[in-house]
Design a protein around this motif. Structure first.
Motif, short mmCIF file in Angstrom:
data_model
loop_
_atom_site.label_atom_id
_atom_site.label_comp_id
_atom_site.label_asym_id
_atom_site.label_seq_id
_atom_site.Cartn_x
_atom_site.Cartn_y
_atom_site.Cartn_z
N GLU A 298 18.83 -0.49 13.86
CA GLU A 298 18.83 -1.79 14.51
C GLU A 298 18.61 -1.78 16.02
OE1 GLU A 298 21.72 -4.81 13.33
OE2 GLU A 298 21.29 -4.20 10.85
N ARG B 145 16.95 -1.49 19.30
CA ARG B 145 15.57 -1.87 19.86
C ARG B 145 15.40 -1.13 21.11
NH1 ARG B 145 14.67 -3.30 15.56
NH2 ARG B 145 13.50 -1.31 15.99
N VAL C 59 24.19 -3.92 18.93
CA VAL C 59 24.30 -3.47 17.48
C VAL C 59 25.64 -3.12 17.03
CG1 VAL C 59 23.68 -1.65 16.03
CG2 VAL C 59 21.83 -2.73 17.41
#
Lengths: 241, 241
Positions: B89, B91, B114
């Motif tokens: 997850e 980015r 995250v």
DNA sequence: ACCTGAACACCGTTCAAGT
DNA sequence: ACCTGAACACCGTTCAAGT
């Protein structure tokens, strides 16, 4: 060590801490808090956080497990007491006039060593309030040195947080690794496994292979110094502005 | 995220990882690994690491708890799978030509977010090998950017470790605090408690009082940026040498 | 003032047995 | 090939009862 600016909400329960309850006035015919804390420390060092159970601790002190609840409200309170003992082992420069970089460096190294010596303490960082006398005294001295060096206002908090975050973030995963893998495992096998896992990442696999010859223990020390010096340089840059 | 230079000994067992066992060839009449991982993630997000038990997970999937052991060797293997989902997850900047400072900054912020989103993952850092595809891909990209920027040899490892240590050390205690205190607790009461605990440290108590008016949530963000910028400055200093 | 044992509601994992 | 339930050896904490 104490970082106070943790998030919260305006509602809800207040947090409890042993340090705010008067201990039971002990006529000490039986056990005592000190005795219990000492025994808990031994059990923790020997068997880790999971190795400490109220039943085992009771057995070690030749009592029923539930007798301990007379001296301590619950397991967390007991852990708070032992936790502060750990911070009490951190060694700082004696001199009040030490340069802030020297001070911070000694403190960082000592904090790491203390956590490595009591691996179970890593799991308590942040989970328990650090309001014991040793933790507060550490925080107090660090902050005073930073103020003398020229840090002002909230920068004192930020600089402290930066330094302690690095120490925690470097050391917590390290001891987690050690206790989950057990003390000894096969280094060549580990490299082999890493290489196989990285088969889809050629650069990574190549670097693994090259650095296989290095002593990981030595590399960790060098890495810690590298990071620490970088951070002190970065903080110094905040200072001259 | 993967740090490979963890200490070990030349003897002893090798460590196991899901990523090195072929999953059972599933004709998938029943459950599947993906289904199990998804359900585990939901349970973890909803109830935390302690909220995930094999029994509860079984119940959620309308099976016996022990049926899960067909798909997964043990709870740790299951956790390894969910753990990699977390790193998936994170980015990063799309561009391959992003400046290393920009890249590192985006990565650090995203990693923190995250972990805050999946607080249970904080307890797994270091405890489980991070050899899944997402973790490796993250490591791989970070290292490539640092090499392009001019870091050489082991400095690539050291710079990565410095950055991730800061993120971990800042975030792990934060989420530990949140989950141990519950989501909401009383901020003024907390300040009162801190003040009372610090009664033997007048400077500390005074600073507590002054900074009581600040929003802790905001302070944490500022502190993170302060630390991150300091570290990037410090790393840049290593680079020009 | 201090200690006790039983009880409650949980764990992860193994294993023989079923379909 | 997949699922089951019983069993083992644990937890922290409460509570009524004892001395």
């Amino acid at each position: 060590m104490c970082e106070w600016f943790y998030p919260g909400k305006m509602t809800g329960k207040q947090f409890p801490s042993v340090w705010l309850r008067e201990p039971r006035k002990t006529t000490s015919p039986g056990r005592s808090r000190e005795e219990i804390v000492r025994a808990a420390m031994e059990l923790l060092d020997a068997e880790g956080l999971h190795g400490l159970s109220m039943r085992k601790l009771g057995a070690k002190l030749v009592t029923g497990a539930t007798s301990l609840y007379w001296y301590v409200a619950n397991k967390d309170e007991l852990l708070e007491l032992v936790y502060d003992e750990v911070w009490g082992e951190v060694r700082l420069p004696e001199s009040e006039t030490a340069h802030w970089r020297e001070f911070a460096s000694v403190m960082a190294h000592s904090m790491r060593q203390v956590i490595l010596r009591h691996p179970w303490s890593a799991d308590l960082i942040g989970r328990l309030p650090a309001l014991g006398p040793s933790a507060l005294s550490l925080t107090d001295r660090m902050r005073r040195i930073l103020k003398t060096a020229g840090f002002r206002g909230a920068d004192v908090d930020y600089a402290t947080a930066t330094l302690t975050s690095f120490v925690y973030g470097f050391t917590i995963p390290e001891v987690a690794w050690k206790s989950s893998m057990g003390e000894g495992y096969d280094i060549p096998a580990m490299h082999d496994i890493a290489a196989r896992a990285a088969r889809d990442f050629p650069d990574l696999a190549a670097d693994f292979a090259v650095e296989q010859s290095e002593d990981p223990q030595v590399m960790r020390e060098v890495a810690f110094d590298f990071g620490l010096v970088s951070i002190l340089d970065g903080l110094e840059a905040r200072l001259v502005t």
